[in-house]
Write a protein that holds these residues in place. Structure first.
Motif, PDB file in Angstrom:
ATOM      1  N   ILE A   1     -23.955 -24.819  11.177  1.00  0.00           N
ATOM      2  CA  ILE A   1     -22.629 -25.048  10.592  1.00  0.00           C
ATOM      3  C   ILE A   1     -21.651 -24.013  11.131  1.00  0.00           C
ATOM      4  O   ILE A   1     -21.984 -22.834  11.265  1.00  0.00           O
ATOM      5  CB  ILE A   1     -22.690 -24.989   9.053  1.00  0.00           C
ATOM      6  CG1 ILE A   1     -23.573 -26.118   8.525  1.00  0.00           C
ATOM      7  CG2 ILE A   1     -21.302 -25.086   8.445  1.00  0.00           C
ATOM      8  CD1 ILE A   1     -23.792 -26.064   7.029  1.00  0.00           C
ATOM      9  N   TRP A   2     -20.447 -24.491  11.422  1.00  0.00           N
ATOM     10  CA  TRP A   2     -19.365 -23.618  11.900  1.00  0.00           C
ATOM     11  C   TRP A   2     -18.203 -23.766  10.917  1.00  0.00           C
ATOM     12  O   TRP A   2     -17.637 -24.837  10.763  1.00  0.00           O
ATOM     13  CB  TRP A   2     -18.954 -24.030  13.298  1.00  0.00           C
ATOM     14  CG  TRP A   2     -17.992 -23.094  13.969  1.00  0.00           C
ATOM     15  CD1 TRP A   2     -17.207 -22.143  13.395  1.00  0.00           C
ATOM     16  CD2 TRP A   2     -17.718 -23.054  15.376  1.00  0.00           C
ATOM     17  NE1 TRP A   2     -16.469 -21.497  14.342  1.00  0.00           N
ATOM     18  CE2 TRP A   2     -16.757 -22.029  15.568  1.00  0.00           C
ATOM     19  CE3 TRP A   2     -18.185 -23.764  16.475  1.00  0.00           C
ATOM     20  CZ2 TRP A   2     -16.250 -21.719  16.836  1.00  0.00           C
ATOM     21  CZ3 TRP A   2     -17.687 -23.451  17.732  1.00  0.00           C
ATOM     22  CH2 TRP A   2     -16.729 -22.432  17.908  1.00  0.00           C
ATOM     23  N   VAL A   3     -17.864 -22.664  10.241  1.00  0.00           N
ATOM     24  CA  VAL A   3     -16.797 -22.660   9.237  1.00  0.00           C
ATOM     25  C   VAL A   3     -15.707 -21.695   9.683  1.00  0.00           C
ATOM     26  O   VAL A   3     -16.000 -20.560  10.101  1.00  0.00           O
ATOM     27  CB  VAL A   3     -17.325 -22.241   7.847  1.00  0.00           C
ATOM     28  CG1 VAL A   3     -16.187 -22.251   6.812  1.00  0.00           C
ATOM     29  CG2 VAL A   3     -18.453 -23.169   7.401  1.00  0.00           C
ATOM     30  N   GLY A   4     -14.464 -22.141   9.598  1.00  0.00           N
ATOM     31  CA  GLY A   4     -13.318 -21.291   9.907  1.00  0.00           C
ATOM     32  C   GLY A   4     -12.411 -21.176   8.696  1.00  0.00           C
ATOM     33  O   GLY A   4     -11.973 -22.182   8.138  1.00  0.00           O
ATOM     34  N   LEU A   5     -12.116 -19.932   8.291  1.00  0.00           N
ATOM     35  CA  LEU A   5     -11.273 -19.666   7.120  1.00  0.00           C
ATOM     36  C   LEU A   5     -10.097 -18.783   7.517  1.00  0.00           C
ATOM     37  O   LEU A   5     -10.206 -17.953   8.425  1.00  0.00           O
ATOM     38  CB  LEU A   5     -12.073 -18.977   6.017  1.00  0.00           C
ATOM     39  CG  LEU A   5     -13.375 -19.652   5.554  1.00  0.00           C
ATOM     40  CD1 LEU A   5     -14.085 -18.777   4.534  1.00  0.00           C
ATOM     41  CD2 LEU A   5     -13.087 -21.027   4.970  1.00  0.00           C
ATOM     42  N   PHE A   6      -8.984 -18.959   6.811  1.00  0.00           N
ATOM     43  CA  PHE A   6      -7.807 -18.124   7.041  1.00  0.00           C
ATOM     44  C   PHE A   6      -7.328 -17.550   5.712  1.00  0.00           C
ATOM     45  O   PHE A   6      -6.884 -18.277   4.825  1.00  0.00           O
ATOM     46  CB  PHE A   6      -6.679 -18.929   7.692  1.00  0.00           C
ATOM     47  CG  PHE A   6      -5.416 -18.138   7.898  1.00  0.00           C
ATOM     48  CD1 PHE A   6      -5.373 -17.108   8.820  1.00  0.00           C
ATOM     49  CD2 PHE A   6      -4.287 -18.416   7.151  1.00  0.00           C
ATOM     50  CE1 PHE A   6      -4.213 -16.363   9.000  1.00  0.00           C
ATOM     51  CE2 PHE A   6      -3.122 -17.692   7.327  1.00  0.00           C
ATOM     52  CZ  PHE A   6      -3.083 -16.663   8.257  1.00  0.00           C
ATOM     53  N   GLU A   7      -7.487 -16.227   5.584  1.00  0.00           N
ATOM     54  CA  GLU A   7      -7.056 -15.484   4.383  1.00  0.00           C
ATOM     55  C   GLU A   7      -7.518 -16.184   3.101  1.00  0.00           C
ATOM     56  O   GLU A   7      -6.701 -16.566   2.242  1.00  0.00           O
ATOM     57  CB  GLU A   7      -5.549 -15.285   4.382  1.00  0.00           C
ATOM     58  CG  GLU A   7      -5.065 -14.417   5.552  1.00  0.00           C
ATOM     59  CD  GLU A   7      -3.567 -14.133   5.508  1.00  0.00           C
ATOM     60  OE1 GLU A   7      -2.883 -14.735   4.649  1.00  0.00           O
ATOM     61  OE2 GLU A   7      -3.101 -13.314   6.304  1.00  0.00           O
ATOM     62  N   PRO A   8      -8.827 -16.396   2.920  1.00  0.00           N
ATOM     63  CA  PRO A   8      -9.327 -17.068   1.715  1.00  0.00           C
ATOM     64  C   PRO A   8      -9.207 -16.180   0.491  1.00  0.00           C
ATOM     65  O   PRO A   8      -9.198 -14.940   0.591  1.00  0.00           O
ATOM     66  CB  PRO A   8     -10.797 -17.335   2.067  1.00  0.00           C
ATOM     67  CG  PRO A   8     -11.160 -16.234   3.011  1.00  0.00           C
ATOM     68  CD  PRO A   8      -9.920 -15.975   3.825  1.00  0.00           C
ATOM     69  N   ASP A   9      -9.145 -16.801  -0.681  1.00  0.00           N
ATOM     70  CA  ASP A   9      -9.093 -16.026  -1.924  1.00  0.00           C
ATOM     71  C   ASP A   9     -10.518 -15.705  -2.386  1.00  0.00           C
ATOM     72  O   ASP A   9     -11.513 -16.106  -1.775  1.00  0.00           O
ATOM     73  CB  ASP A   9      -8.315 -16.787  -3.001  1.00  0.00           C
ATOM     74  CG  ASP A   9      -8.886 -18.191  -3.246  1.00  0.00           C
ATOM     75  OD1 ASP A   9     -10.062 -18.425  -2.886  1.00  0.00           O
ATOM     76  OD2 ASP A   9      -8.171 -19.034  -3.794  1.00  0.00           O
ATOM     77  N   GLN A  10     -10.621 -14.981  -3.492  1.00  0.00           N
ATOM     78  CA  GLN A  10     -11.924 -14.542  -3.983  1.00  0.00           C
ATOM     79  C   GLN A  10     -12.802 -15.716  -4.401  1.00  0.00           C
ATOM     80  O   GLN A  10     -14.018 -15.692  -4.193  1.00  0.00           O
ATOM     81  CB  GLN A  10     -11.732 -13.583  -5.158  1.00  0.00           C
ATOM     82  CG  GLN A  10     -11.106 -12.251  -4.772  1.00  0.00           C
ATOM     83  CD  GLN A  10     -11.022 -11.298  -5.948  1.00  0.00           C
ATOM     84  OE1 GLN A  10     -11.381 -11.648  -7.083  1.00  0.00           O
ATOM     85  NE2 GLN A  10     -10.549 -10.080  -5.698  1.00  0.00           N
ATOM     86  N   GLU A  11     -12.201 -16.740  -4.982  1.00  0.00           N
ATOM     87  CA  GLU A  11     -12.994 -17.889  -5.427  1.00  0.00           C
ATOM     88  C   GLU A  11     -13.657 -18.596  -4.253  1.00  0.00           C
ATOM     89  O   GLU A  11     -14.846 -18.942  -4.308  1.00  0.00           O
ATOM     90  CB  GLU A  11     -12.098 -18.859  -6.200  1.00  0.00           C
ATOM     91  CG  GLU A  11     -12.851 -20.077  -6.718  1.00  0.00           C
ATOM     92  CD  GLU A  11     -11.939 -21.040  -7.456  1.00  0.00           C
ATOM     93  OE1 GLU A  11     -12.425 -22.123  -7.852  1.00  0.00           O
ATOM     94  OE2 GLU A  11     -10.751 -20.715  -7.633  1.00  0.00           O
ATOM     95  N   LEU A  12     -12.889 -18.802  -3.177  1.00  0.00           N
ATOM     96  CA  LEU A  12     -13.450 -19.469  -2.005  1.00  0.00           C
ATOM     97  C   LEU A  12     -14.537 -18.610  -1.358  1.00  0.00           C
ATOM     98  O   LEU A  12     -15.580 -19.117  -0.951  1.00  0.00           O
ATOM     99  CB  LEU A  12     -12.341 -19.774  -1.005  1.00  0.00           C
ATOM    100  CG  LEU A  12     -12.777 -20.450   0.302  1.00  0.00           C
ATOM    101  CD1 LEU A  12     -13.538 -21.733   0.020  1.00  0.00           C
ATOM    102  CD2 LEU A  12     -11.565 -20.725   1.195  1.00  0.00           C
ATOM    103  N   MET A  13     -14.297 -17.308  -1.260  1.00  0.00           N
ATOM    104  CA  MET A  13     -15.302 -16.428  -0.667  1.00  0.00           C
ATOM    105  C   MET A  13     -16.570 -16.387  -1.522  1.00  0.00           C
ATOM    106  O   MET A  13     -17.676 -16.242  -0.996  1.00  0.00           O
ATOM    107  CB  MET A  13     -14.739 -15.019  -0.499  1.00  0.00           C
ATOM    108  CG  MET A  13     -13.744 -14.885   0.649  1.00  0.00           C
ATOM    109  SD  MET A  13     -14.424 -15.408   2.253  1.00  0.00           S
ATOM    110  CE  MET A  13     -15.811 -14.282   2.436  1.00  0.00           C
TER     111      MET A  13
END
Length: 326
Positions: A38-50
């Motif tokens: 799996i390849w996931v890309g995140l941009f400035e995620p919040d605490q809930e997403l992390m």
């Protein structure tokens, strides 16, 4: 930032071919499928997403905490089977360099990128990797190479821009008509150069560690790519070091020019002071109001005194001008 905007991509791959886009909640199910990653890309995620990402991939809490906090130094840390990398990015925007960070979680069957601050998205990187399924089939190691290689490629335009600015300031430095010094410009340029050097330099050690100690994630066939990255970073750091020496020399020249201009000003003031000393001495002598001064009653005394003062002042002015004091 809401969850949808923070998730740039979340894709599943098998044998180098993209299977589908998946939701965060489906990650554990996909990981159970043999031969997929799996390849996931995140941009400035919040605490809930992390927190969701941490639960799905089993990430260490310290690494997740670092990923949420920007201003981390470039580094490579190992948490069990997962590697955590902090990479500093440099982006050239309108002749100015903007710095950001990319945090990467790398496991045997996943790669997660977390972007913080100014940086270019990795959509094109992912698309390019997908166009070469035979290489992407080697797993997350090649995906990591694609990301790091893209970051390093952004360093060279930044170095080129700094060198162009330096040459422009250097040309002004040796123009006699330009009276203002460039110390402020050189100081700002040096700060940007040091920041770029600090971003690139740790990548040499990071690539070395990936090559030597993590063969389970970086297979043998991918090591040649990381050696190429290391060579590119070495060229960038060497160029930065040479440029830093040139900036230091230019700053010394600028300081010397300031001192020379100050000395020239002192010489001019001293020259005019010497010229003005002649009439000052004569006028102060006549200002003593002595009673018996023979020339006071001579009708030509006034023009003779003024003429003598003018002749002496003109003589001093010519001599001082020839000597370079005026």
């Amino acid at each position: 930032m809401n969850k949808e905007k923070a998730i740039i991509n979340c894709c599943a791959y098998r044998n180098g071919t993209k299977l589908k886009d998946i939701r965060i909640e489906e990650i554990k199910d996909v990981l159970q499928e043999k031969g997929s990653f799996i390849w996931v890309g995140l941009f400035e995620p919040d605490q809930e997403l992390m927190r969701l990402i941490q639960e799905e991939f089993g990430l260490h809490e310290l690494a997740v905490e670092d990923a949420q906090t920007a201003h981390e130094r470039p580094k490579l840390e190992e948490y069990g089977e997962t590697l955590f990398l902090v990479l500093h990015t440099a982006l050239l925007v309108a002749e100015e360099i903007e710095f950001g960070e990319t945090h990467v979680f790398l496991g045997p069957r996943f790669v997660v990128t977390v972007r913080q601050g100014a940086s270019v998205g990795y959509t094109k990187v992912r698309e390019r990797a997908e166009s070469m399924p035979e290489r992407l089939a080697s797993g997350p190691g090649y995906a990591l190479y694609s990301i790091v290689d893209f970051i390093v490629d952004q360093y060279q335009p930044c170095i080129d821009q700094l060198q162009a600015r330096f040459r422009r300031f250097e040309d002004q430095l040796f123009k006699p008509s330009v009276k203002s010094n460039n110390l402020q410009n050189f100081y700002k340029l040096k700060n940007e150069l040091l920041t770029l050097h600090e971003a690139a330099m740790p990548l040499v050690q990071i690539c070395t560690q990936l090559l030597r100690f993590h063969s389970e994630i970086i297979p043998k066939e991918n090591r040649i790519y990381y050696r190429d990255i290391r060579d590119h970073v070495t060229r960038v750091t060497h160029a930065a070091e040479r440029m830093r020496e040139m900036i230091n020399a230019a700053m010394q020249v600028s300081l010397a020019q300031v001192a020379i201009r100050q000395n020239e000003m002192v010489m001019r003031l001293a020259g005019w002071g010497a010229i003005l000393a002649v009439p000052t001495m004569v006028f102060s002598l006549y200002g003593m109001n002595f009673e018996f001064m023979p020339e006071l009653k001579w009708k030509w005394s006034y023009p003779v005194v003024l003429g003598s003062i003018a002749i002496v002042c003109i003589f001093l002015h010519r001599r001082l001008r020839r000597a370079g004091w005026l």
